[in-house]
Design a protein around this motif. Structure first.
Motif, mmCIF file in Angstrom:
data_model
loop_
_atom_site.group_PDB
_atom_site.id
_atom_site.type_symbol
_atom_site.label_atom_id
_atom_site.label_comp_id
_atom_site.label_asym_id
_atom_site.label_seq_id
_atom_site.Cartn_x
_atom_site.Cartn_y
_atom_site.Cartn_z
ATOM 1 N N PRO A 218 -4.510 6.158 0.076
ATOM 2 C CA PRO A 218 -3.762 5.264 -0.097
ATOM 3 C C PRO A 218 -4.442 4.414 -2.273
ATOM 4 O O PRO A 218 -4.945 4.630 -2.213
ATOM 5 C CB PRO A 218 -4.563 4.330 0.880
ATOM 6 C CG PRO A 218 -6.333 4.643 0.849
ATOM 7 C CD PRO A 218 -6.021 6.523 0.584
ATOM 8 N N GLU A 219 -3.617 3.806 -2.028
ATOM 9 C CA GLU A 219 -3.134 3.192 -3.479
ATOM 10 C C GLU A 219 -2.388 1.755 -3.126
ATOM 11 O O GLU A 219 -1.123 1.843 -2.423
ATOM 12 C CB GLU A 219 -2.609 4.441 -4.665
ATOM 13 C CG GLU A 219 -3.451 5.562 -4.799
ATOM 14 C CD GLU A 219 -2.614 5.966 -5.856
ATOM 15 O OE1 GLU A 219 -1.762 5.882 -6.076
ATOM 16 O OE2 GLU A 219 -3.188 7.759 -6.345
ATOM 17 N N LEU A 220 -3.111 1.027 -4.500
ATOM 18 C CA LEU A 220 -1.959 -0.660 -4.488
ATOM 19 C C LEU A 220 -1.311 -0.136 -5.138
ATOM 20 O O LEU A 220 -1.719 0.404 -6.232
ATOM 21 C CB LEU A 220 -2.966 -1.461 -3.933
ATOM 22 C CG LEU A 220 -4.424 -2.054 -3.781
ATOM 23 C CD1 LEU A 220 -5.487 -3.702 -4.596
ATOM 24 C CD2 LEU A 220 -2.826 -2.977 -2.467
ATOM 25 N N SER B 204 0.443 -4.687 4.136
ATOM 26 C CA SER B 204 -0.922 -5.098 5.469
ATOM 27 C C SER B 204 -0.257 -5.480 6.859
ATOM 28 O O SER B 204 -0.049 -5.912 6.669
ATOM 29 C CB SER B 204 -2.023 -5.515 4.773
ATOM 30 O OG SER B 204 -2.940 -5.858 4.773
ATOM 31 N N ARG C 61 -11.693 -2.508 -0.416
ATOM 32 C CA ARG C 61 -10.883 -1.522 0.557
ATOM 33 C C ARG C 61 -10.476 -1.380 1.474
ATOM 34 O O ARG C 61 -9.638 -3.073 1.202
ATOM 35 C CB ARG C 61 -12.567 -1.946 0.960
ATOM 36 C CG ARG C 61 -13.635 -1.503 0.528
ATOM 37 C CD ARG C 61 -14.945 -1.279 1.308
ATOM 38 N NE ARG C 61 -15.696 -0.697 2.115
ATOM 39 C CZ ARG C 61 -15.504 0.420 2.564
ATOM 40 N NH1 ARG C 61 -15.650 1.069 1.466
ATOM 41 N NH2 ARG C 61 -15.837 1.183 3.934
ATOM 42 N N LEU C 62 -9.375 -0.898 2.284
ATOM 43 C CA LEU C 62 -9.105 -1.257 3.364
ATOM 44 C C LEU C 62 -9.458 -0.441 4.683
ATOM 45 O O LEU C 62 -9.908 0.595 4.583
ATOM 46 C CB LEU C 62 -7.482 -0.202 2.777
ATOM 47 C CG LEU C 62 -7.338 0.871 3.131
ATOM 48 C CD1 LEU C 62 -5.718 0.953 3.101
ATOM 49 C CD2 LEU C 62 -7.858 1.506 1.526
ATOM 50 N N VAL D 48 1.364 -1.161 0.019
ATOM 51 C CA VAL D 48 0.023 -0.512 -0.153
ATOM 52 C C VAL D 48 0.493 1.256 0.015
ATOM 53 O O VAL D 48 1.991 1.638 0.570
ATOM 54 C CB VAL D 48 -1.361 0.253 1.050
ATOM 55 C CG1 VAL D 48 -1.899 1.115 1.779
ATOM 56 C CG2 VAL D 48 -1.487 -1.551 1.349
ATOM 57 N N ASN E 260 -12.492 3.151 -0.410
ATOM 58 C CA ASN E 260 -11.654 2.671 -0.907
ATOM 59 C C ASN E 260 -10.503 2.500 -0.959
ATOM 60 O O ASN E 260 -9.545 3.828 -0.764
ATOM 61 C CB ASN E 260 -12.808 2.296 -2.101
ATOM 62 C CG ASN E 260 -13.663 1.913 -2.019
ATOM 63 O OD1 ASN E 260 -14.083 1.228 -1.353
ATOM 64 N ND2 ASN E 260 -15.182 3.226 -2.262
ATOM 65 N N PHE E 261 -9.882 1.675 -1.806
ATOM 66 C CA PHE E 261 -8.399 2.486 -2.579
ATOM 67 C C PHE E 261 -8.503 3.756 -3.855
ATOM 68 O O PHE E 261 -9.499 3.764 -4.478
ATOM 69 C CB PHE E 261 -7.494 1.396 -3.545
ATOM 70 C CG PHE E 261 -7.358 0.173 -2.699
ATOM 71 C CD1 PHE E 261 -5.956 0.545 -1.509
ATOM 72 C CD2 PHE E 261 -7.788 -0.567 -2.064
ATOM 73 C CE1 PHE E 261 -5.127 -0.279 -0.661
ATOM 74 C CE2 PHE E 261 -7.296 -1.531 -1.033
ATOM 75 C CZ PHE E 261 -5.544 -1.271 -0.934
ATOM 76 N N VAL F 129 -5.446 -4.663 4.559
ATOM 77 C CA VAL F 129 -6.547 -4.447 2.876
ATOM 78 C C VAL F 129 -7.197 -5.657 3.292
ATOM 79 O O VAL F 129 -7.566 -6.435 4.129
ATOM 80 C CB VAL F 129 -5.709 -5.103 2.257
ATOM 81 C CG1 VAL F 129 -6.460 -4.881 0.665
ATOM 82 C CG2 VAL F 129 -4.394 -4.443 1.929
#
Length: 590
Positions: free
Chosen positions: A426-428, A288, A333-334, A187, A373-374, A328
């Motif tokens: 946040p971003e993956l 995560s 979603r996280l 993340v 959500n991301f 995560v």
């Protein structure tokens, strides 16, 4: 009697049909009740190699079929497996309890087969519940003694806890959790911290003193000009001694002096405004469930007194600091737990330790947890701090008078306002391959200046145009001849603009109107007569002879034609020498 025989002959056919149906039903019933031959439902394993591995679930059985007749079976643990002979070349293997054992079978040709058998525990009941309740997960339940192992992948982290709780109902002695969360778990947290501080200070104070031969009077509210000493000798003029920093805290002063008296006034009139903006954009990459920390600032020493007069040093962090724990949840979603902090040194709250000033800290800290959500942004705004401080130092009664009281008091009014906004996105993310890394980086787009650029132009860095000789493109090995100059890659580029050949001029197109002259009637008549005269000339007969090409005159004509052909040979291209106005350019000659 005759009537009975007649009745029997009439009902013979229905009785025959009823008798046949009863026989068929009895036969069918006997076929249903007939037991199935042994080994009809068990899976059959064909033995083709000398050494094989066999896996059977507890309380299940399999049939082993050999190419030859079996003579002997031994080497296995009877508490784990049960062996039953079905045919001369088939045996049934019954799994009794979980374990590992080896079957050694010898056939009639004295060929030995070794079959390593693994009996696994029966966890089908738990496996069926997991498959029904969590269809998107891929988890396998494996029984190990009195416990169970849950192994596989899940799409949501909360599913792990739920599966363990279900497995504990079947195996209360223990559940071994070996499940993992599927998908990308790295993340990237993009944090933007914006802070604005505004302050306004208004001050006004008056200190004055009057001194003559016979006495003195002064007013110093707020100690703008502190008096350090007074001298009043008997029969002589008095004297006042002020601090050495007499003009340090004043912004305006004046004095009046005559032969016997002195009047001095010191005025502090100040209006100060301050503005501070802080913008920090730290970025963190973590996995995560793992906390990540970031500090963009520094540390300052703090003196800590100890016993026996010793002093130790501790370091305190300040600046922009952030702690975050992303979890995560799946489906994009996280859950994010974030604690950003902005701190700075505050010398207004400092203390003196062993002659050293130790400043205080002004801290703005937020600790929160959200689910999002991301790609979405969490904004923490509205953190506004407002301070208003008023101070006054005055002489009682005199300082309270309007207008005149300004000479007997000192006032100070301070206003401060702080606003803080924190945004987290946040971003993956996943790592880049080596070929995807862009070229360049911080400091790689500039080069070291030359002596002329450094000393004359005063340039500290210049744009980078690459290395001095990346591939030595214009170096020509060996002697340079006209043939090598014909290739454009071997010709050096012109160093001056005057050496660049001029572009050819655009062709000009001119039009001209040709007018046909008008003819008179006499001229038209003359032309018609000439045309008739040409048509009246007789053509040459077909049998007339043409010129003889074999005559000497004809031979001369042939030789003339040959000489003319030799003169019309194709010109060979040659290299022309460079002109004086364009040195350094070589081009094929015409």
């Amino acid at each position: 009697m005759l009537a009975f025989k007649k009745h029997l002959r009439m009902n013979r056919f229905p009785l025959f049909v009823a008798l046949v149906c009863s026989c068929i039903s009895v036969k069918g019933y006997s076929q249903v009740e007939q037991p199935a031959p042994p080994g009809a439902s068990e899976p059959v394993v064909q033995i083709t190699a000398d050494k094989m591995k066999l896996e059977i679930t507890e309380k299940f059985s399999k049939i082993l079929k050999f190419p030859g007749k079996i003579k002997r079976v031994d080497g296995f643990d009877p508490t784990v497996l049960g062996i039953t002979a079905l045919t001369p070349n088939e045996i049934r293997v019954q799994a009794l309890v979980p374990g590992v054992t080896t079957l050694v079978i010898t056939d009639e040709n004295k060929k030995v087969y070794s079959i390593e058998t693994f009996v696994s525990g029966d966890a089908r009941h738990l496996q069926a519940y997991l498959r029904q309740l969590f269809p998107s997960s891929s988890v396998v339940a494996i029984k190990v003694q009195d416990s169970v192992v849950l192994r596989g992948w899940v799409t949501q982290p909360e599913a792990i806890t739920e599966m363990v709780e279900i497995a504990e109902q079947f195996f209360p002695n223990g559940v071994l959790n070996q499940m993992k969360l599927a998908g990308v778990q790295q993340v990237l947290l993009k944090v933007k911290i914006m802070e604005v501080q505004r302050s306004k200070i208004r001050q006004l104070g008056v200190n004055w003193l009057f001194l003559n031969q016979s006495g003195y009077v002064y007013s110093t509210p707020g100690s703008l000009v502190p008096i350090t000493g007074i001298t009043a000798p008997f029969g002589g003029p008095p004297a006042l001694t002020a601090s050495q920093n007499l003009l340090g805290g004043t912004s305006l002063g004046f004095g009046l002096v005559d032969g016997s008296s002195i009047f001095q006034a010191f005025i502090e009139a100040l209006k100060q405004e301050a503005l501070l903006k802080i913008l920090a954009e730290p970025e963190l990459v973590t996995t995560s469930g793992r906390p990540a920390n970031l500090l963009s600032g520094g540390e300052f020493p703090i003196l800590v007194p100890q016993s026996l007069g010793t002093v130790t040093i501790e370091w305190r962090e300040f600046g922009v600091r952030m702690e975050a724990v992303p979890i995560v949840l799946g489906n994009g979603r996280l859950r994010l737990e974030v604690q950003p902090e902005v701190s700075e040194r505050d010398f207004s709250n400092s203390v003196q330790v062993a002659g050293t000033t130790v400043p205080g800290l002004t801290v703005r800290r937020v600790n929160t947890a959200v689910e999002m959500n991301f790609g979405e942004t969490m904004v923490i705004a509205g953190l506004i701090s407002s301070r208003k401080t008023a101070e006054t130092s005055k002489t009682p009664f005199l300082g309270e008078l309007p207008f005149i009281g300004a000479a007997f008091r000192r006032v100070k009014y301070t206003e401060g306002e702080t606003e803080l906004v924190i945004m987290v996105t946040p971003e993956l993310v996943s790592p880049l391959k080596s070929g995807q890394v862009p070229e360049g980086g911080p400091g790689l787009f500039t080069a070291t200046p030359t002596d002329r650029e450094l000393y004359l132009d005063g340039v500290m860095e210049v744009p980078s145009y690459g290395s001095d000789c990346p591939e030595c493109r214009y170096s020509i090995p060996g002697p340079i001849g006209p043939e090598s100059m014909l290739h454009s890659e071997n010709v050096l580029p012109p160093s001056f603009t005057s050496q660049v050949p001029q572009a050819p001029a655009a062709p000009t197109v001119s039009t001209e109107v040709i007018k046909k002259p008008s003819l008179s009637p006499a001229s038209i008549k003359a032309l018609q007569e000439q045309k008739k005269a040409k048509q009246s000339i007789p053509n040459q007969p077909a049998g007339s002879k043409g010129p003889d090409l074999t005559s000497p005159a004809t031979g001369q004509w042939k030789s003339k034609q040959k000489k003319a052909g030799t003169q019309q040979k194709k010109k060979v291209s040659r290299l022309s020498t460079p002109s004086k106005d364009r040195p350094g350019l070589i081009s094929p000659g015409s």
